[in-house]
Write a protein that holds these residues in place. Structure first.
Motif, PDB file in Angstrom:
ATOM      1  N   TYR A  95       0.835  -1.203   0.000  1.00 18.95           N
ATOM      2  CA  TYR A  95       0.000   0.000   0.000  1.00 18.95           C
ATOM      3  C   TYR A  95       0.871   1.256   0.000  1.00 18.95           C
ATOM      4  O   TYR A  95       2.094   1.190   0.185  1.00 18.95           O
ATOM      5  CB  TYR A  95      -0.893   0.017   1.242  1.00 18.95           C
ATOM      6  CG  TYR A  95      -0.133   0.253   2.537  1.00 18.95           C
ATOM      7  CD1 TYR A  95       0.036   1.543   3.039  1.00 18.95           C
ATOM      8  CD2 TYR A  95       0.421  -0.802   3.241  1.00 18.95           C
ATOM      9  CE1 TYR A  95       0.761   1.760   4.208  1.00 18.95           C
ATOM     10  CE2 TYR A  95       1.133  -0.603   4.407  1.00 18.95           C
ATOM     11  CZ  TYR A  95       1.309   0.679   4.892  1.00 18.95           C
ATOM     12  OH  TYR A  95       2.027   0.897   6.040  1.00 18.95           O
ATOM     13  N   HIS A  96       0.224   2.386  -0.205  1.00 20.08           N
ATOM     14  CA  HIS A  96       0.862   3.691  -0.047  1.00 20.08           C
ATOM     15  C   HIS A  96      -0.102   4.570   0.728  1.00 20.08           C
ATOM     16  O   HIS A  96      -1.289   4.636   0.398  1.00 20.08           O
ATOM     17  CB  HIS A  96       1.182   4.315  -1.408  1.00 20.08           C
ATOM     18  CG  HIS A  96       2.134   5.483  -1.330  1.00 20.08           C
ATOM     19  ND1 HIS A  96       1.789   6.694  -0.749  1.00 20.08           N
ATOM     20  CD2 HIS A  96       3.432   5.612  -1.738  1.00 20.08           C
ATOM     21  CE1 HIS A  96       2.811   7.526  -0.820  1.00 20.08           C
ATOM     22  NE2 HIS A  96       3.825   6.891  -1.414  1.00 20.08           N
ATOM     23  N   ARG A  97       0.380   5.248   1.743  1.00 16.36           N
ATOM     24  CA  ARG A  97      -0.477   6.082   2.591  1.00 16.36           C
ATOM     25  C   ARG A  97      -1.287   7.085   1.784  1.00 16.36           C
ATOM     26  O   ARG A  97      -2.435   7.383   2.105  1.00 16.36           O
ATOM     27  CB  ARG A  97       0.362   6.821   3.652  1.00 16.36           C
ATOM     28  CG  ARG A  97       1.283   7.874   3.046  1.00 16.36           C
ATOM     29  CD  ARG A  97       2.122   8.595   4.078  1.00 16.36           C
ATOM     30  NE  ARG A  97       1.329   9.396   4.985  1.00 16.36           N
ATOM     31  CZ  ARG A  97       0.923  10.640   4.744  1.00 16.36           C
ATOM     32  NH1 ARG A  97       1.176  11.205   3.554  1.00 16.36           N
ATOM     33  NH2 ARG A  97       0.238  11.304   5.643  1.00 16.36           N
ATOM     34  N   ASP A  98      -0.693   7.624   0.703  1.00 18.26           N
ATOM     35  CA  ASP A  98      -1.371   8.642  -0.089  1.00 18.26           C
ATOM     36  C   ASP A  98      -2.610   8.092  -0.785  1.00 18.26           C
ATOM     37  O   ASP A  98      -3.553   8.840  -1.073  1.00 18.26           O
ATOM     38  CB  ASP A  98      -0.424   9.244  -1.127  1.00 18.26           C
ATOM     39  CG  ASP A  98       0.628  10.150  -0.494  1.00 18.26           C
ATOM     40  OD1 ASP A  98       0.551  10.373   0.734  1.00 18.26           O
ATOM     41  OD2 ASP A  98       1.521  10.629  -1.218  1.00 18.26           O
ATOM     42  N   ILE A 123      -0.145  15.221   0.020  1.00 15.60           N
ATOM     43  CA  ILE A 123       0.351  13.946  -0.498  1.00 15.60           C
ATOM     44  C   ILE A 123       1.567  14.216  -1.370  1.00 15.60           C
ATOM     45  O   ILE A 123       1.749  15.330  -1.886  1.00 15.60           O
ATOM     46  CB  ILE A 123      -0.721  13.176  -1.292  1.00 15.60           C
ATOM     47  CG1 ILE A 123      -1.137  13.954  -2.556  1.00 15.60           C
ATOM     48  CG2 ILE A 123      -1.922  12.865  -0.423  1.00 15.60           C
ATOM     49  CD1 ILE A 123      -2.021  13.151  -3.499  1.00 15.60           C
ATOM     50  N   THR A 124       2.395  13.186  -1.561  1.00 14.80           N
ATOM     51  CA  THR A 124       3.650  13.364  -2.307  1.00 14.80           C
ATOM     52  C   THR A 124       3.875  12.309  -3.383  1.00 14.80           C
ATOM     53  O   THR A 124       4.861  12.380  -4.107  1.00 14.80           O
ATOM     54  CB  THR A 124       4.841  13.326  -1.340  1.00 14.80           C
ATOM     55  OG1 THR A 124       4.836  12.069  -0.638  1.00 14.80           O
ATOM     56  CG2 THR A 124       4.774  14.469  -0.331  1.00 14.80           C
ATOM     57  N   LYS A 125       2.996  11.321  -3.489  1.00  6.27           N
ATOM     58  CA  LYS A 125       3.202  10.238  -4.455  1.00  6.27           C
ATOM     59  C   LYS A 125       3.102  10.783  -5.878  1.00  6.27           C
ATOM     60  O   LYS A 125       2.030  11.202  -6.329  1.00  6.27           O
ATOM     61  CB  LYS A 125       2.153   9.153  -4.241  1.00  6.27           C
ATOM     62  CG  LYS A 125       2.370   7.915  -5.111  1.00  6.27           C
ATOM     63  CD  LYS A 125       1.294   6.859  -4.841  1.00  6.27           C
ATOM     64  CE  LYS A 125       1.516   5.631  -5.727  1.00  6.27           C
ATOM     65  NZ  LYS A 125       0.441   4.621  -5.541  1.00  6.27           N
ATOM     66  N   PRO A 126       4.197  10.795  -6.649  1.00  7.20           N
ATOM     67  CA  PRO A 126       4.229  11.462  -7.968  1.00  7.20           C
ATOM     68  C   PRO A 126       3.196  10.940  -8.958  1.00  7.20           C
ATOM     69  O   PRO A 126       2.521  11.714  -9.631  1.00  7.20           O
ATOM     70  CB  PRO A 126       5.658  11.205  -8.459  1.00  7.20           C
ATOM     71  CG  PRO A 126       6.449  10.946  -7.214  1.00  7.20           C
ATOM     72  CD  PRO A 126       5.509  10.233  -6.285  1.00  7.20           C
ATOM     73  N   THR A 127       3.077   9.609  -9.064  1.00  4.38           N
ATOM     74  CA  THR A 127       2.159   9.057 -10.066  1.00  4.38           C
ATOM     75  C   THR A 127       0.705   9.386  -9.728  1.00  4.38           C
ATOM     76  O   THR A 127      -0.104   9.648 -10.624  1.00  4.38           O
ATOM     77  CB  THR A 127       2.323   7.532 -10.166  1.00  4.38           C
ATOM     78  OG1 THR A 127       2.183   6.947  -8.850  1.00  4.38           O
ATOM     79  CG2 THR A 127       3.692   7.176 -10.725  1.00  4.38           C
ATOM     80  N   LEU A 128       0.366   9.390  -8.462  1.00  7.99           N
ATOM     81  CA  LEU A 128      -0.996   9.711  -8.043  1.00  7.99           C
ATOM     82  C   LEU A 128      -1.297  11.181  -8.307  1.00  7.99           C
ATOM     83  O   LEU A 128      -2.373  11.525  -8.824  1.00  7.99           O
ATOM     84  CB  LEU A 128      -1.185   9.390  -6.561  1.00  7.99           C
ATOM     85  CG  LEU A 128      -2.566   9.702  -5.970  1.00  7.99           C
ATOM     86  CD1 LEU A 128      -3.654   8.934  -6.717  1.00  7.99           C
ATOM     87  CD2 LEU A 128      -2.609   9.364  -4.481  1.00  7.99           C
TER      88      LEU A 128
END
Length: 488
Positions: free
Chosen positions: A61-64, A147-152
Motif C-alpha cells: 500500500y501507499h499512505r497517499d 500527499i507526495t506520491k508522484p504518479t498519483l
C-alpha cells in the motif's frame, strides 16, 4: 441514487499550511505540483499514519492512496451542487479510480474493515457504482493534508472529474484553452472566510433541526466548505470539457448563497445572467436560418450517434430539420417564443399547470418552476407515459414538443448537451473573447449561462453579451444583473 455530501464547521484547521501570495497569478495547486506535493481534504481526526502503524495492511500500500480515497468522499459531492435530500453514500467510478490506485479495492476494503468507511454494496453494471461514506466517528470537519506520491498526483491533475457523461466525451481540454478567462483565477480572488463559515454553521444548525437533513448535516457542510478552502488557499484548478465545452471552476461548485462572500481585488462581483437560458437557446431550433448558421445538425449527431447521416433524406435528422424549417408557421411555436422572450416562461407555464388543476398555487410556490419546465423538456421521450407536466407541455406546445422529441430520439441527453455546447460557444468563446480583446483589463468569470465581472464593468459586459446572443439566436435575450454582495 443520491450523490451528494454534507458536513460541518466550528474551527479553522488550516494550521500553518502555506497561503497564496495575492500578487502572484500562479495557483497553489501548480506550485505544489512543481514541488512534488498536492493538498487534499480529509476528516480532521483521520490519522492514516497511526492507523496503518497500529493495524498494518496485509497488502502493498501507499499512505497517499488512503488519503486520496478519503478525499473523494468530500470532494466529489462538492462538484455536484445540490440541496436534494441526502448526500449519503458517494458513488466511486471504479474504472477511473483504478487508474489512480491500482489495488483500490484492497485499500477500500481496509478502510471499511477499520471502521473509517461504510459501504453500500448495491450496484448496477454501467449505471450505478458501489458507494461509500464515512462512518459516524469520522464524520467530522475536514482539514487540508499533503500527499507526495508522484504518479498519483500526476493522475489527479490530468483527470479532474470522475463523471462518465455523454456531455463530456473527451474529458478535459488543453490547459491553455480559454486562458483569457482562467487567468483571473489568481490570488486576487478572495473569500471572507469568517463570514462564510459563520453562514455555513448557521445553515448546518438549521439542517440539524430538519428530519431529512439532520443525519447528513456535517457531510453537507463539508461539501460546501471544501470549495471555500480551495478559494482561500488559491487552489483554483479548472476543467474544460472538450465536447460540451463547459468550464467548471470553484465558482461553479460554490453554493449560490456563498457568493456574497467572494470578491476580486477587493471589489464586489456582479453577474449578468441569461433568463431561462436553456429554453431561450433552444429557440434556435425554431429558426431554420440560425439553425443552419450555427451548424446545429452537427451538434445533434455529435451527441446522438444513432442518427444515420449517410443518406440525409432517409435519416431521422432530415425530419428534425424539416420540422425546424416549418416551425416559423406554427402558432404554438410562436406562443412559446413569446413566453421565452418575456423572460417569464417558468412562471407562465406554472400558471398553465395551475389552470389545468395539476398544481395548486401553494404547491407551485413550493416547487421550483425551473424544475417543472426542465422535466417537461429534457426528460426521455418515453417519460410522457407518466409525466403529467410533460403531457400538458405537449398539449400546449405540440410543435415545440415534436422538435424536442426528434432531437432526443434514442438519446434523451442530446438536447441538453447541444444546448450546453451552444451556451459555451456563445458565452465563453464569443462574448468573453470580444470583451477581452476590447478591454483586456476587465476581470471575467463565468457560471455557465452567466458572465461575472467587477463592479463598474457590468453595463459594458451586459451589452456585449446581449449583442452576441441576439445575433446568434435571432431573438432578443432577457438579461438580468445579480449582485454578489452580503445580505444585511
Amino acid at each position: 441514487m443520491v450523490q451528494t455530501t454534507t458536513l460541518e464547521t466550528t474551527e479553522n484547521h488550516l494550521g500553518s499550511e502555506p497561503r497564496t501570495n495575492p500578487d502572484k497569478v500562479n495557483q497553489v495547486i501548480n506550485k505544489e505540483n512543481k514541488s512534488g506535493t498536492l493538498t487534499l481534504y480529509i476528516p480532521s481526526n483521520f490519522d492514516i499514519d497511526k492507523l496503518v502503524k497500529d493495524n498494518p495492511p496485509t497488502f502493498k500500500y501507499h499512505r497517499d492512496n488512503f488519503i486520496y480515497l478519503a478525499h473523494l468522499i468530500n470532494d466529489l459531492p462538492s462538484r455536484k451542487k445540490t440541496d436534494k435530500v441526502l448526500v449519503d453514500y458517494v458513488p466511486f467510478y471504479s474504472k477511473l479510480i483504478q487508474r489512480r490506485v491500482r489495488d483500490y479495492r484492497k485499500h477500500l476494503d481496509y478502510l471499511v474493515e477499520q471502521g473509517v468507511f461504510e459501504e453500500n454494496k448495491q450496484y448496477i453494471v454501467g449505471k450505478k457504482s458501489r458507494s461509500f461514506r464515512f462512518s459516524e466517528s469520522f464524520d467530522t470537519i475536514i482539514k487540508p493534508t499533503v500527499i507526495t506520491k508522484p504518479t498519483l498526483i500526476k493522475s489527479i491533475l490530468k483527470f479532474i472529474d470522475l463523471d462518465d457523461d455523454v456531455c463530456s466525451l473527451y474529458q478535459t481540454a488543453d490547459k491553455d484553452e480559454l486562458y483569457y478567462l482562467t487567468k483571473w483565477f489568481n490570488g486576487k480572488l478572495t473569500v471572507d472566510m469568517n463570514g462564510a463559515k459563520k453562514y455555513l454553521e448557521g445553515l448546518r444548525q438549521q439542517e440539524l433541526d430538519q428530519f431529512l437533513f439532520k443525519y447528513d448535516a456535517m457531510r453537507r457542510f463539508n461539501s460546501r466548505y471544501i470549495v471555500l478552502l480551495k478559494i482561500e488557499r488559491g487552489e483554483l484548478a479548472h476543467t474544460i470539457y472538450k465536447t460540451a465545452r463547459r468550464l467548471h471552476t470553484v465558482l461553479t461548485q460554490l453554493k449560490s448563497e456563498l457568493r456574497q462572500f467572494i470578491q476580486y481585488n477587493g471589489k464586489p462581483l456582479i453577474a449578468i445572467d441569461i433568463t431561462n437560458s436553456q429554453p431561450y437557446l433552444s429557440t434556435i431550433l425554431f429558426n431554420y436560418e440560425k439553425f443552419r448558421e450555427n451548424n446545429i445538425s452537427s451538434l445533434i449527431t455529435l451527441y446522438n450517434n444513432t442518427y444515420n447521416t449517410t443518406d440525409i433524406f432517409n435519416s431521422q435528422l432530415y425530419y428534425v430539420s424539416k420540422n425546424v424549417k416549418n416551425a416559423k408557421d406554427s402558432a404554438s411555436v410562436n406562443k412559446y417564443i413569446e413566453m421565452v422572450k418575456s423572460g417569464r416562461l417558468y412562471e407562465e407555464f406554472g400558471k398553465i399547470l395551475v389552470e389545468r388543476n395539476l398544481l395548486t398555487d401553494s404547491l407551485l410556490l413550493k416547487k421550483k418552476k425551473k424544475t417543472i419546465i426542465f422535466s417537461s423538456i429534457f426528460s426521455p421521450n418515453q417519460a410522457i407515459a407518466y409525466n403529467e407536466e410533460m403531457k400538458i407541455f405537449k398539449e400546449v406546445f405540440p410543435d415545440v414538443y415534436e422538435i424536442y422529441r426528434g432531437v432526443k430520439q434514442n438519446e434523451h441527453r442530446t438536447l441538453a448537451c447541444l444546448l450546453q455546447n451552444l451556451e459555451a460557444k456563445l458565452v465563453l468563446e464569443n462574448a468573453c473573447k470580444i470583451i477581452t480583446e476590447e478591454h483586456p483589463e476587465i476581470p471575467l468569470f463565468t457560471l455557465h449561462d452567466s458572465i461575472i465581472t467587477t463592479e463598474g464593468n457590468e453595463e459594458y459586459v451586459y451589452n456585449v453579451l446581449y449583442d452576441v446572443l441576439l445575433k446568434a439566436i435571432g431573438i432578443p435575450p432577457t438579461l438580468k444583473y445579480e449582485r454578489w454582495e452580503k445580505v444585511v
